[in-house]
Enzyme design. Sequence first.
Site, PDB file in Angstrom:
ATOM      1  N   ASP A   1      33.149   7.482   6.976  1.00 47.13           N
ATOM      2  CA  ASP A   1      34.458   6.839   7.031  1.00 47.13           C
ATOM      3  C   ASP A   1      34.814   6.393   5.604  1.00 47.13           C
ATOM      4  OD1 ASP A   1      36.856   5.773   7.815  1.00 47.13           O
ATOM      5  OD2 ASP A   1      36.072   4.892   9.648  1.00 47.13           O
TER       6      ASP A   1
HETATM    7  C1  BGC Z   1      39.488   4.838   9.546  1.00 47.46           C
HETATM    8  C2  BGC Z   1      39.294   6.265   9.997  1.00 47.46           C
HETATM    9  C3  BGC Z   1      40.234   7.184   9.253  1.00 47.46           C
HETATM   10  C4  BGC Z   1      40.002   7.019   7.766  1.00 47.46           C
HETATM   11  C5  BGC Z   1      40.845   7.952   6.928  1.00 47.46           C
HETATM   12  C6  BGC Z   1      39.490   4.707   8.038  1.00 47.46           C
HETATM   13  O1  BGC Z   1      39.870   3.431   7.643  1.00 47.46           O
HETATM   14  O2  BGC Z   1      38.469   4.034  10.105  1.00 47.46           O
HETATM   15  O3  BGC Z   1      39.490   6.352  11.386  1.00 47.46           O
HETATM   16  O4  BGC Z   1      40.028   8.504   9.666  1.00 47.46           O
HETATM   17  O5  BGC Z   1      40.294   5.687   7.406  1.00 47.46           O
HETATM   18  O6  BGC Z   1      42.172   7.612   6.924  1.00 47.46           O
END
Ligand code: BGC
Length: 743
Positions: free
Chosen positions: A270
């Site tokens: 993430d």
């Molecule tokens: C979120 C993810 C997301 C990623 C990219 C993160 O803050 O937890 O679900 O895919 O950002 O945008």
Amino acid sequence: MDNPDTTGTAPWSDADVRARVEALLKTLSLAEKVGQLVQIGAADFVPGPKPEVVIRQGGAGSVLWLNDTKRFNALQKIAVEESPSKIPLLFALDVIHGYRTIFPVPLALAASWDPATIEGAQSVAAQEARAAGLHWTFAPMLDIARDARWGRIVEGAGEDPYLGAAVAAAQVRGFQGAYLGTPGRVVACAKHFAGYGASDGGRDYDPVYLSENQLRNVYFPPFRAAVDAGVGTFMSAYMDLNDVPATGNRWLLRDILRGEWGFGGFVVSDAFAVGNLVTQGFAHDARDAAQRALSAGLDVDMASSTYLDHLTGLIEDGTIPLEVLDDAVRTILAVKVRLGLFEQPYTDEGLLADVIARPEHRAEARRAAQRSMVLLRNEGQLLPLSKSLKHITVIGSLANSKEATEGSWMVFGHVPAAVTILEGLRAKLPDATIDYAPGPEINRDIPSWFESAMAGGSRASQSPEDAERAYQAALATAQRADLIIMVLGEHANMSGEAASRASLDLPGRQEELLKAVVALGKPVVLVLLNGRPLSINWAADHVPAILEAWEPGTEGGHAVADILFGDANPGGKLPVTFPRKGSHAPLYYARNTTHSPEESPLYNPRYWDGLPTPLYPFGYGLSYTTFALTNLAVSAPQVRVGDSASVTVDVTNTGAVAGDEVVQLYIHQRFGSDSRPMRELKGFERITLQPGETRPVSFQLGPAELGYWSTNAGRWVQDATTIDLWVGSDSRATLHTQLVVTV
Ligand code: BGC
């Protein structure tokens, strides 16, 4: 709808892909290999050099937080013509419930209990995203969520592993098509592996403590279903799972995902999570974080630059064997080969306009929104409303908000363009007088960073004086109407990431206004726009008609009007329990039976300040017609462990209009190696019946449904036992029979 490419076969055999990947790998220097594992963010909030510079040096294999076809092509040109390896980039973004045509939020899609609708929705999302130049979406989000306070409950399929697994597989098929690399589709990403929905107190990002049995029986099944459906990539979760961050969790990423499930794609962290292994108090420094993440099986570093800065050194000094790096690079190259990026790295800049103009996309979004809505109450058959109504008042700031209608998790840079509920109602009844009064605005008490970055974000808050004026104006407008439609709930920024809350009440002065409007004595319909269960206790007793519309997407306003005026009959069912209070969370139906069942007077009540029974149970939803379920039968009264039985029931539409019923099968194991939940969903089917029509529905019950991970045995078991079976319209189903399972 027409999905021409869902049955095709891949142009590449696995052996072709392997050979191509090995040939490519041989040509790459160490730095070029590391570059493939680096994902860079192209948004302004990401520190560091410009993407063009990093890509030209070979320091990136994929790019996120960019949504611009021209710039995709420009960056791709740098990658394939100027970078040392000439390997094309993957462009990734969060396309969660639509790209330009926005579908209902995922929790709402799950409420359709209709895998075909969900697959169709994500196939439209994929076609539009791919036409824009995206290759890869960070979806589906597969976190089981049993705590309605957790903001990200909106992004998933709710509380149940069986429903969650069916929805997961449908989404993967929708995004990816028949095979990874299906033309016009995108690669899916199963996230967030694993357990994110069980954060302590429902607070986003907080640690998670789950037993192996909870993980395997409840939290893993949607992820396993995604692997079985061929999902190309996984994303690790942010938080600590049992004191080991998911991003550095070898048990999750190597033992379970690859070892047991045979996943052959790659895992991305993430955002910034590899670097944050230091912040989380796990890694000693950034170098240690890079070493522990890659060793644990984390292939791609999203935006933290930790791999870029440290992997080369870690390989050169022998801390990480080259083979570990090579294996990770192979998985990324394989996806690029399957997508055909080496043959066609660019996107036709005129394509998107054609694809988003397809009328079937809008039609599909309207149908999906209709099918996801849940009728919670309809006293005296107030709904459907008559089209000859002359004077309606619509109240609520959400009723005319495009952001609230499209909902949480907008695509980066997207401008909400939904048909609002007010617009949908006016289109439905062009000759009626439809007054509108927004009433007081609603706002979060504490904003988050996402407020500024996402659609539906910050608004200047209203002064108490202006709010009072808006409140009085709404009441005055309501006085003039024959019927009042109140549109209440939560704004788009009140659920989603960093959007947890302690209370599940209607925010702001909404309930106060609702009470005052109901006191006028006119018929009132409540339409809820929200991304999580809400504790609408007062409304549940006093407002005759309540429609849960969720955050219904681009066509949401039309779909609400279709349902309210009977052009569509609601058939959605709740994929989550609605608690009476936020403090009752986590509340879910599949709890274990205790020594003192809740109906027994002994040692009860569970709380002395209010019963924690659900306001609305899992699986619940009404229709404009009624159904009768009869003739429940099991193919054999007794089966052996490992064998299957079929369960059949006749479903009859006993009302006057056509409608949909979601027939649900629940089981309970009376005794065995471990205690088991009092009820577990093990089958469902949504069917449409004409008035008076009867249709049999059948379900299979075999080892897949009756087996479970036993804490006592430390392995998967199926017990010789007695199984109670119920079939019905929600998790309180009463039609009962049993099945004896013998050794
Ligand atoms: C979120 C993810 C997301 C990623 C990219 C993160 O803050 O937890 O679900 O895919 O950002 O945008």
